[in-house]
Design a protein around this motif. Structure first.
Motif, PDB file in Angstrom:
ATOM      1  N   ASP A  87     -28.561   8.247  60.096  1.00 34.92           N
ATOM      2  CA  ASP A  87     -28.562   7.852  58.683  1.00 34.92           C
ATOM      3  C   ASP A  87     -27.152   7.747  58.118  1.00 34.92           C
ATOM      4  N   SER A 109     -33.625   6.643  59.304  1.00 31.03           N
ATOM      5  CA  SER A 109     -34.904   6.971  58.675  1.00 31.03           C
ATOM      6  C   SER A 109     -34.975   6.543  57.219  1.00 31.03           C
ATOM      7  N   ASP A 110     -36.083   6.927  56.569  1.00 33.88           N
ATOM      8  CA  ASP A 110     -36.305   6.644  55.157  1.00 33.88           C
ATOM      9  C   ASP A 110     -35.346   7.390  54.244  1.00 33.88           C
ATOM     10  N   GLU A 111     -34.589   8.309  54.782  1.00 35.07           N
ATOM     11  CA  GLU A 111     -33.648   9.057  53.957  1.00 35.07           C
ATOM     12  C   GLU A 111     -32.428   8.223  53.574  1.00 35.07           C
ATOM     13  N   GLU A 114     -31.359   3.747  50.132  1.00 36.53           N
ATOM     14  CA  GLU A 114     -30.061   3.741  49.455  1.00 36.53           C
ATOM     15  C   GLU A 114     -29.310   2.447  49.735  1.00 36.53           C
ATOM     16  N   LYS A 147     -41.532   4.499  52.804  1.00 39.49           N
ATOM     17  CA  LYS A 147     -40.557   4.619  51.721  1.00 39.49           C
ATOM     18  C   LYS A 147     -39.571   3.447  51.749  1.00 39.49           C
TER      19      LYS A 147
END
Length: 326
Positions: free
Chosen positions: A248, A278-280, A284, A311
């Motif tokens: 990420d 990932s979606d983290e 953004e 997400k």
């Protein structure tokens, strides 16, 4: 565009040119000076992609320097793909030497479809770029692997000599073969390469491809992101950064870089096969893209990222609604 097919000698070339009804009449046989019947040289691009006869390529590149500079109103482009499996030999050196004398050579595509990009190849290109101050578009493909840190560092030196570059495409995709079973591109090599590109102050289009280069990680992407911020006028950006070591942190680095590139019209980002992105982080990146007002073309590829889920898909849906002008 004049696409040159296999031809045994310059006489065949003349037949091809006349058959294409070109307005320039060129006589180069037996040392005769070239004759021109029009005030403007009509051919803007020469495509030698399908020519395998090295002797013919040598003869052809000896013709090009005879084009009168005053009759070339736009830059001349050349596509050259040396035959698969060949070594960088004296014939290739001679071709490069002749290209340095071509008037207003502005666009150059060299596909090093041989046994990797070597220091010897780069020395020849360096001499070409130092003697030819008119190249604004450069595409260099070398995707046979075997690129170590020394080669990448020298490549950076070569590219930094092209200070007029407006459009740069650099494909260093690693395709494993019996000659190069392991990709040698590392974080330090990529960092040295991209840092040398800061001298290209006129750059408006950048295409970097390091797909399948397993030796690079978040550090390489951070270096690329730092350099991107030195080109606030960049209009087109394509990054192919597929490596299983990226996380990420790479996506967040790109997101920060894009905040400085408010004039981008085209963005294409591909992250390849990866189990760590990932979606983290992806939302953004997408949020940053929504704030680029001039964007017209967008391509995001995270299909091989197994941890990218709902997400991120929702963020993409919101992005699409905000980019109805594309």
């Amino acid at each position: 565009v004049l696409q040159i097919s296999e031809a045994p000698n310059c006489a065949s070339l003349l037949k091809v040119m006349l058959r294409a009804r070109l307005r320039g009449v060129l006589t180069v046989l037996k040392g005769v000076e070239p004759l021109w019947k029009r005030k403007q040289w009509p051919v803007k691009h020469f495509d030698l992609s399908y020519v395998k006869n090295e002797d013919f390529i040598q003869e052809f590149t000896r013709i090009l320097p005879h084009i009168p500079k005053e009759e070339v109103r736009t830059s001349i482009g050349l596509i050259w793909k040396p035959a698969y499996g060949t070594e960088w030999n004296d014939e290739c050196e001679d071709v490069i030497e002749q290209l340095s004398n071509v008037p207003l050579l502005g666009q150059l595509l060299i596909d090093i479809n041989m046994k990797g990009l070597t220091i010897k190849t780069l020395r020849s290109l360096y001499q070409l770029f130092c003697s030819t101050k008119t190249i604004t578009h450069l595409t260099l493909n070398s995707y046979k692997g075997g690129l170590d840190e020394e080669t990448l560092s020298y490549l950076g030196k070569v590219l930094s000599s092209c200070w007029l570059l407006d459009n740069l495409c650099l494909d260093l995709t690693c395709r494993q073969s019996i000659h190069y079973p392991e990709a040698k591109i590392s974080d330090s090599g990529v960092t040295n390469l991209v840092e040398s590109l800061t001298s290209l102050t006129l750059l408006s289009s950048l295409d970097l491809r390091f797909y399948n280069c397993d030796g690079i990680s978040d550090d390489s992407v951070e270096a690329i992101a730092q350099v991107l911020q030195t080109w606030p006028d960049l209009r087109r950006l394509r990054l192919d950064l597929g490596s299983p070591k990226m996380t990420d942190a790479s996506v967040l680095s790109l997101s920060r870089a894009l905040r400085s590139l408010s004039r981008l019209k085209e963005i294409e980002i591909a992250m390849g096969t990866n189990n760590h992105i990932s979606d983290e982080a992806v939302p953004e990146l997408i949020s940053t893209i929504t704030r680029i007002p001039s964007l017209k073309v967008l391509a995001l590829r995270f299909g091989g990222c197994s941890c990218v889920g709902d997400k991120s898909i929702l963020a993409i849906a919101v992005l699409l609604l905000s980019l109805i002008h594309i």
